[in-house]
Motif scaffolding. Structure first.
Motif, mmCIF file in Angstrom:
data_model
loop_
_atom_site.group_PDB
_atom_site.id
_atom_site.type_symbol
_atom_site.label_atom_id
_atom_site.label_comp_id
_atom_site.label_asym_id
_atom_site.label_seq_id
_atom_site.Cartn_x
_atom_site.Cartn_y
_atom_site.Cartn_z
ATOM 1 N N ASN A 104 7.823 18.233 -1.675
ATOM 2 C CA ASN A 104 7.522 19.534 -1.079
ATOM 3 C C ASN A 104 6.735 20.441 -2.025
ATOM 4 O OD1 ASN A 104 8.779 18.858 1.350
ATOM 5 N ND2 ASN A 104 10.769 19.607 0.658
ATOM 6 N N ALA A 105 6.914 20.262 -3.306
ATOM 7 C CA ALA A 105 6.147 21.055 -4.278
ATOM 8 C C ALA A 105 4.657 20.745 -4.174
ATOM 9 C CB ALA A 105 6.646 20.776 -5.676
ATOM 10 N N LYS A 106 4.342 19.534 -3.753
ATOM 11 C CA LYS A 106 2.937 19.129 -3.591
ATOM 12 C C LYS A 106 2.504 19.140 -2.131
ATOM 13 C CE LYS A 106 2.894 16.158 -7.690
ATOM 14 N NZ LYS A 106 2.652 14.786 -8.215
ATOM 15 N N SER A 107 3.411 19.527 -1.237
ATOM 16 C CA SER A 107 3.111 19.541 0.203
ATOM 17 C C SER A 107 2.560 18.196 0.658
ATOM 18 C CB SER A 107 2.102 20.652 0.529
ATOM 19 O OG SER A 107 2.627 21.916 0.207
ATOM 20 N N THR A 108 3.194 17.139 0.199
ATOM 21 C CA THR A 108 2.708 15.794 0.478
ATOM 22 C C THR A 108 3.860 14.877 0.879
ATOM 23 O OG1 THR A 108 0.901 16.080 -1.104
ATOM 24 C CG2 THR A 108 1.421 13.831 -0.451
ATOM 25 N N MET A 109 3.567 14.036 1.864
ATOM 26 C CA MET A 109 4.506 13.007 2.301
ATOM 27 C C MET A 109 3.893 11.647 1.979
ATOM 28 S SD MET A 109 5.795 12.224 6.204
ATOM 29 C CE MET A 109 4.121 12.037 6.798
ATOM 30 N N TYR A 110 4.758 10.668 1.739
ATOM 31 C CA TYR A 110 4.292 9.333 1.359
ATOM 32 C C TYR A 110 4.909 8.269 2.261
ATOM 33 C CZ TYR A 110 3.294 12.008 -2.858
ATOM 34 O OH TYR A 110 2.846 12.964 -3.727
ATOM 35 N N LEU A 111 4.234 7.139 2.330
ATOM 36 C CA LEU A 111 4.792 5.955 2.981
ATOM 37 C C LEU A 111 4.472 4.764 2.094
ATOM 38 C CD1 LEU A 111 6.283 4.968 5.548
ATOM 39 C CD2 LEU A 111 4.035 4.335 6.456
ATOM 40 N N GLN A 112 5.497 4.259 1.421
ATOM 41 C CA GLN A 112 5.354 3.048 0.612
ATOM 42 C C GLN A 112 5.561 1.859 1.526
ATOM 43 O OE1 GLN A 112 4.539 2.637 -2.726
ATOM 44 N NE2 GLN A 112 4.468 0.455 -2.190
ATOM 45 N N MET A 113 4.558 1.013 1.625
ATOM 46 C CA MET A 113 4.594 -0.134 2.526
ATOM 47 C C MET A 113 4.561 -1.413 1.701
ATOM 48 S SD MET A 113 2.043 1.198 5.542
ATOM 49 C CE MET A 113 0.588 1.003 4.547
ATOM 50 N N ASN A 114 5.627 -2.170 1.757
ATOM 51 C CA ASN A 114 5.732 -3.442 1.038
ATOM 52 C C ASN A 114 5.834 -4.595 2.021
ATOM 53 O OD1 ASN A 114 5.823 -1.975 -1.405
ATOM 54 N ND2 ASN A 114 8.062 -1.851 -1.317
ATOM 55 N N SER A 115 5.612 -5.797 1.519
ATOM 56 C CA SER A 115 5.710 -7.004 2.353
ATOM 57 C C SER A 115 4.926 -6.844 3.644
ATOM 58 C CB SER A 115 7.176 -7.309 2.659
ATOM 59 O OG SER A 115 7.923 -7.479 1.474
ATOM 60 N N LEU A 168 0.849 -1.177 0.000
ATOM 61 C CA LEU A 168 0.000 0.000 0.000
ATOM 62 C C LEU A 168 0.892 1.236 0.000
ATOM 63 C CD1 LEU A 168 -2.806 -0.755 2.649
ATOM 64 C CD2 LEU A 168 -3.133 -0.477 0.179
ATOM 65 N N ARG A 169 0.358 2.341 -0.511
ATOM 66 C CA ARG A 169 1.067 3.616 -0.466
ATOM 67 C C ARG A 169 0.175 4.647 0.212
ATOM 68 N NH1 ARG A 169 2.510 8.002 -5.134
ATOM 69 N NH2 ARG A 169 4.572 8.636 -4.390
ATOM 70 N N LEU A 170 0.621 5.121 1.345
ATOM 71 C CA LEU A 170 -0.110 6.137 2.074
ATOM 72 C C LEU A 170 0.383 7.523 1.660
ATOM 73 C CD1 LEU A 170 -0.143 4.659 5.701
ATOM 74 C CD2 LEU A 170 -1.673 4.170 3.780
ATOM 75 N N SER A 171 -0.526 8.488 1.717
ATOM 76 C CA SER A 171 -0.187 9.883 1.455
ATOM 77 C C SER A 171 -0.631 10.740 2.628
ATOM 78 C CB SER A 171 -0.863 10.379 0.180
ATOM 79 O OG SER A 171 -0.439 9.647 -0.944
ATOM 80 N N CYS A 172 0.083 11.838 2.845
ATOM 81 C CA CYS A 172 -0.286 12.820 3.862
ATOM 82 C C CYS A 172 -0.162 14.198 3.238
ATOM 83 C CB CYS A 172 0.608 12.707 5.081
ATOM 84 S SG CYS A 172 0.373 14.026 6.303
ATOM 85 N N ALA A 173 -1.283 14.846 3.035
ATOM 86 C CA ALA A 173 -1.304 16.187 2.459
ATOM 87 C C ALA A 173 -1.306 17.220 3.581
ATOM 88 C CB ALA A 173 -2.530 16.368 1.583
ATOM 89 N N VAL A 174 -0.430 18.220 3.455
ATOM 90 C CA VAL A 174 -0.269 19.244 4.481
ATOM 91 C C VAL A 174 -0.713 20.591 3.940
ATOM 92 C CG1 VAL A 174 1.326 20.327 6.091
ATOM 93 C CG2 VAL A 174 1.736 17.998 5.299
ATOM 94 N N SER A 175 -1.410 21.368 4.752
ATOM 95 C CA SER A 175 -1.743 22.741 4.404
ATOM 96 C C SER A 175 -1.592 23.612 5.644
ATOM 97 C CB SER A 175 -3.170 22.834 3.865
ATOM 98 O OG SER A 175 -4.102 22.395 4.831
ATOM 99 N N GLY A 176 -1.455 24.910 5.415
ATOM 100 C CA GLY A 176 -1.329 25.843 6.525
ATOM 101 C C GLY A 176 0.082 26.041 7.025
ATOM 102 N N ARG A 177 1.059 25.487 6.296
ATOM 103 C CA ARG A 177 2.453 25.633 6.712
ATOM 104 C C ARG A 177 3.307 26.162 5.565
ATOM 105 N NH1 ARG A 177 4.028 26.078 11.642
ATOM 106 N NH2 ARG A 177 6.013 25.014 11.215
ATOM 107 N N THR A 178 2.738 27.030 4.746
ATOM 108 C CA THR A 178 3.450 27.572 3.591
ATOM 109 C C THR A 178 4.732 28.276 4.021
ATOM 110 O OG1 THR A 178 1.350 27.889 2.451
ATOM 111 C CG2 THR A 178 3.261 29.072 1.597
ATOM 112 N N GLY A 179 5.811 27.929 3.361
ATOM 113 C CA GLY A 179 7.087 28.566 3.662
ATOM 114 C C GLY A 179 7.839 27.961 4.830
#
Length: 122
Positions: free
Chosen positions: A74-85, A18-29
């Motif tokens: 950082n351009a998309k303000s998003t963090m990911y977690l690729q989870m394998n096995s 699975l690949r999780l995403s975390c979108a962040v807002s309100g922390r520009t700059g």
């Protein structure tokens, strides 16, 4: 006010991915570190992985090392977690958080997303 929204959870068989995403807002700059934690039923929230602002430094819990990969765009303000096995013991609600300095095990953080459920079946 920072807002964090996780997505990408679901039901998967053991050994799957699975690949999780975390979108962040309100922390520009702001150049924040980010991280993932998880909480299984009846257990305390535990650290999973973290990443520096640049992405040059990453840190993993021993239980996921070699199976999970944390990254960010950082351009998309998003963090990911690729989870394998994936294993049944990875079943939990996964949360993301952010901090101006670092995200490390054992520390308390103020800002959390609502979480995304990951269920791994046998």
């Amino acid at each position: 006010q920072v807002q964090l929204v996780e997505s990408g959870g679901g039901l998967v068989q053991a050994g799957g991915s699975l690949r999780l995403s975390c979108a962040v807002s309100g922390r520009t700059g702001k150049k924040d570190a980010m991280g993932w934690f998880r909480q299984a039923p009846g257990k305390e929230r535990e650290f999973v992985a973290s990443i520096s602002w640049s992405g040059g430094s990453t840190y993993y819990a021993d239980s996921v090392k070699g199976r999970f990969t944390i990254s960010r765009d950082n351009a998309k303000s998003t963090m990911y977690l690729q989870m394998n096995s994936l294993k049944p013991e990875d079943t939990a609600v996964y949360y993301c958080t952010t901090d101006p300095v670092a995200v490390i095990p054992g520390e308390e953080y103020d800002d959390w997303g609502p979480g995304t459920q990951v269920t791994v079946s046998t």
